[in-house]
Design a protein around this motif. Sequence first.
Motif, PDB file in Angstrom:
ATOM      1  N   UNK A  62      13.944  19.668  15.186  1.00 11.54           N
ATOM      2  CA  UNK A  62      14.578  18.852  16.211  1.00 11.54           C
ATOM      3  C   UNK A  62      13.967  19.117  17.587  1.00 11.54           C
ATOM      4  N   UNK A  63      14.137  18.156  18.477  1.00 12.59           N
ATOM      5  CA  UNK A  63      13.677  18.316  19.856  1.00 12.59           C
ATOM      6  C   UNK A  63      14.564  17.502  20.777  1.00 12.59           C
ATOM      7  N   UNK A  64      14.626  17.939  22.018  1.00 17.33           N
ATOM      8  CA  UNK A  64      15.421  17.250  23.045  1.00 17.33           C
ATOM      9  C   UNK A  64      14.613  17.188  24.327  1.00 17.33           C
ATOM     10  N   UNK A  65      14.608  16.018  24.960  1.00  9.55           N
ATOM     11  CA  UNK A  65      13.866  15.878  26.210  1.00  9.55           C
ATOM     12  C   UNK A  65      14.543  14.873  27.121  1.00  9.55           C
ATOM     13  N   UNK A  66      14.531  15.166  28.408  1.00  8.62           N
ATOM     14  CA  UNK A  66      14.985  14.228  29.432  1.00  8.62           C
ATOM     15  C   UNK A  66      13.753  13.924  30.287  1.00  8.62           C
ATOM     16  N   UNK A  67      12.964  12.927  29.907  1.00  6.10           N
ATOM     17  CA  UNK A  67      11.677  12.691  30.570  1.00  6.10           C
ATOM     18  C   UNK A  67      11.802  12.237  32.015  1.00  6.10           C
ATOM     19  N   UNK A  68      12.903  11.563  32.348  1.00  9.94           N
ATOM     20  CA  UNK A  68      13.160  11.155  33.733  1.00  9.94           C
ATOM     21  C   UNK A  68      14.565  11.593  34.084  1.00  9.94           C
ATOM     22  N   UNK A  69      14.738  12.142  35.282  1.00 11.36           N
ATOM     23  CA  UNK A  69      16.042  12.694  35.634  1.00 11.36           C
ATOM     24  C   UNK A  69      16.302  12.565  37.121  1.00 11.36           C
ATOM     25  N   UNK A  70      17.563  12.642  37.480  1.00 16.93           N
ATOM     26  CA  UNK A  70      17.976  12.690  38.876  1.00 16.93           C
ATOM     27  C   UNK A  70      18.498  14.066  39.256  1.00 16.93           C
ATOM     28  N   UNK A  71      18.526  14.971  38.288  1.00 14.94           N
ATOM     29  CA  UNK A  71      19.084  16.304  38.507  1.00 14.94           C
ATOM     30  C   UNK A  71      18.205  17.352  37.835  1.00 14.94           C
ATOM     31  N   UNK A  72      17.872  18.406  38.564  1.00 17.42           N
ATOM     32  CA  UNK A  72      16.997  19.442  38.003  1.00 17.42           C
ATOM     33  C   UNK A  72      17.764  20.698  37.621  1.00 17.42           C
ATOM     34  N   UNK A  73      19.081  20.688  37.783  1.00 17.76           N
ATOM     35  CA  UNK A  73      19.883  21.853  37.407  1.00 17.76           C
ATOM     36  C   UNK A  73      19.945  21.985  35.892  1.00 17.76           C
ATOM     37  N   UNK A  74      20.106  23.225  35.430  1.00 14.74           N
ATOM     38  CA  UNK A  74      20.240  23.456  33.996  1.00 14.74           C
ATOM     39  C   UNK A  74      21.511  22.787  33.486  1.00 14.74           C
ATOM     40  N   UNK A  75      21.459  22.295  32.265  1.00 15.50           N
ATOM     41  CA  UNK A  75      22.606  21.607  31.673  1.00 15.50           C
ATOM     42  C   UNK A  75      23.096  22.350  30.441  1.00 15.50           C
ATOM     43  N   UNK A  76      24.311  22.013  30.018  1.00 14.53           N
ATOM     44  CA  UNK A  76      24.868  22.612  28.815  1.00 14.53           C
ATOM     45  C   UNK A  76      24.014  22.258  27.597  1.00 14.53           C
ATOM     46  N   UNK A  77      23.464  21.044  27.589  1.00 12.26           N
ATOM     47  CA  UNK A  77      22.614  20.623  26.479  1.00 12.26           C
ATOM     48  C   UNK A  77      21.352  21.473  26.406  1.00 12.26           C
ATOM     49  N   UNK A  78      20.747  21.735  27.556  1.00 13.01           N
ATOM     50  CA  UNK A  78      19.549  22.571  27.594  1.00 13.01           C
ATOM     51  C   UNK A  78      19.864  23.986  27.118  1.00 13.01           C
ATOM     52  N   UNK A  79      20.992  24.516  27.565  1.00  9.24           N
ATOM     53  CA  UNK A  79      21.361  25.877  27.151  1.00  9.24           C
ATOM     54  C   UNK A  79      21.677  25.930  25.659  1.00  9.24           C
ATOM     55  N   UNK A  80      22.269  24.866  25.125  1.00 10.95           N
ATOM     56  CA  UNK A  80      22.534  24.795  23.679  1.00 10.95           C
ATOM     57  C   UNK A  80      21.215  24.824  22.904  1.00 10.95           C
ATOM     58  N   UNK A  81      20.249  24.042  23.364  1.00 12.10           N
ATOM     59  CA  UNK A  81      18.947  24.020  22.685  1.00 12.10           C
ATOM     60  C   UNK A  81      18.282  25.385  22.725  1.00 12.10           C
ATOM     61  N   UNK A  82      18.309  26.010  23.886  1.00  9.21           N
ATOM     62  CA  UNK A  82      17.684  27.332  24.027  1.00  9.21           C
ATOM     63  C   UNK A  82      18.363  28.366  23.133  1.00  9.21           C
ATOM     64  N   UNK A  83      19.677  28.293  23.040  1.00 17.61           N
ATOM     65  CA  UNK A  83      20.431  29.256  22.237  1.00 17.61           C
ATOM     66  C   UNK A  83      20.210  29.050  20.746  1.00 17.61           C
ATOM     67  N   UNK A  84      19.885  27.820  20.341  1.00 22.00           N
ATOM     68  CA  UNK A  84      19.747  27.512  18.919  1.00 22.00           C
ATOM     69  C   UNK A  84      18.312  27.299  18.469  1.00 22.00           C
ATOM     70  N   UNK A  85      17.354  27.546  19.347  1.00 22.03           N
ATOM     71  CA  UNK A  85      15.948  27.450  18.955  1.00 22.03           C
ATOM     72  C   UNK A  85      15.425  26.036  18.806  1.00 22.03           C
ATOM     73  N   UNK A  86      16.032  25.086  19.516  1.00 23.31           N
ATOM     74  CA  UNK A  86      15.578  23.693  19.483  1.00 23.31           C
ATOM     75  C   UNK A  86      14.615  23.465  20.638  1.00 23.31           C
ATOM     76  N   UNK A  87      13.457  22.898  20.364  1.00 17.57           N
ATOM     77  CA  UNK A  87      12.478  22.610  21.407  1.00 17.57           C
ATOM     78  C   UNK A  87      13.111  21.704  22.454  1.00 17.57           C
TER      79      UNK A  87
END
Length: 217
Positions: A62-87
């Motif tokens: 699996x992979x998750x990406x937000x290619x365009x954004x209005x916010x550069x702060x870390x998100x819960x989704x990003x932390x979930x991916x990092x914690x579970x080994x998802x790119x």
Amino acid sequence: GILRRGVWCASRRPRFPLSSLSRLMGGLRVLVAGDKSHAGKSTISLGLLGALLEAGYKPAELAYIKPATQCVSSTLTARFCEANGIACVHVGPLVFYRGFTRHFLDEHPDDSVAASAELVQKCAAAVESLSAGKRLTVIDGVGYPSVGSIVGCSSADLAVACGAPVLLVGKSGLGDAIDSFNLCARYFEAQRVPVLGAVFNRVPSSGFYGREKVSAY
């Protein structure tokens, strides 16, 4: 097209047939879009990833990406991916910082078409790179569907470039929820992007617009 009893009925042939998506080098992609900013796109993306893990997908698939954004702060989704080994790439190549639009238009008075194409290409390349070897990549959209259209890089433009059908996240309710879905779905349909359906977020458990009263529609 129109949403009838929860089924989106498109009136135009998709630019890329759904049957061909599984043959993409980077596997399947789906772009999660919203009918407004803060509709819950990132939360639904997290839910999708969690459900896929529970369904038997391995984190490395699996992979998750937000290619365009209005916010550069870390998100819960990003932390979930990092914690579970998802790119994960939670801040992609395009950041709509305050004043970005004016800067873009001032910098490209005569070559905006080429500059827009470059923005889309950079975002698509980031998705392609992250998707390599994955079974499914969740692409998190930005704002509502036309955000970025003034610089030629909306969620619909990215969906076309990435070969990704769309899942729309909408508001709770009935009439306004379906009307908003149809408006946003038409925007994607105009570029022949397949719309898979909708997730109506934050539906209360009770009340006039509660889940039990609106689910029949």
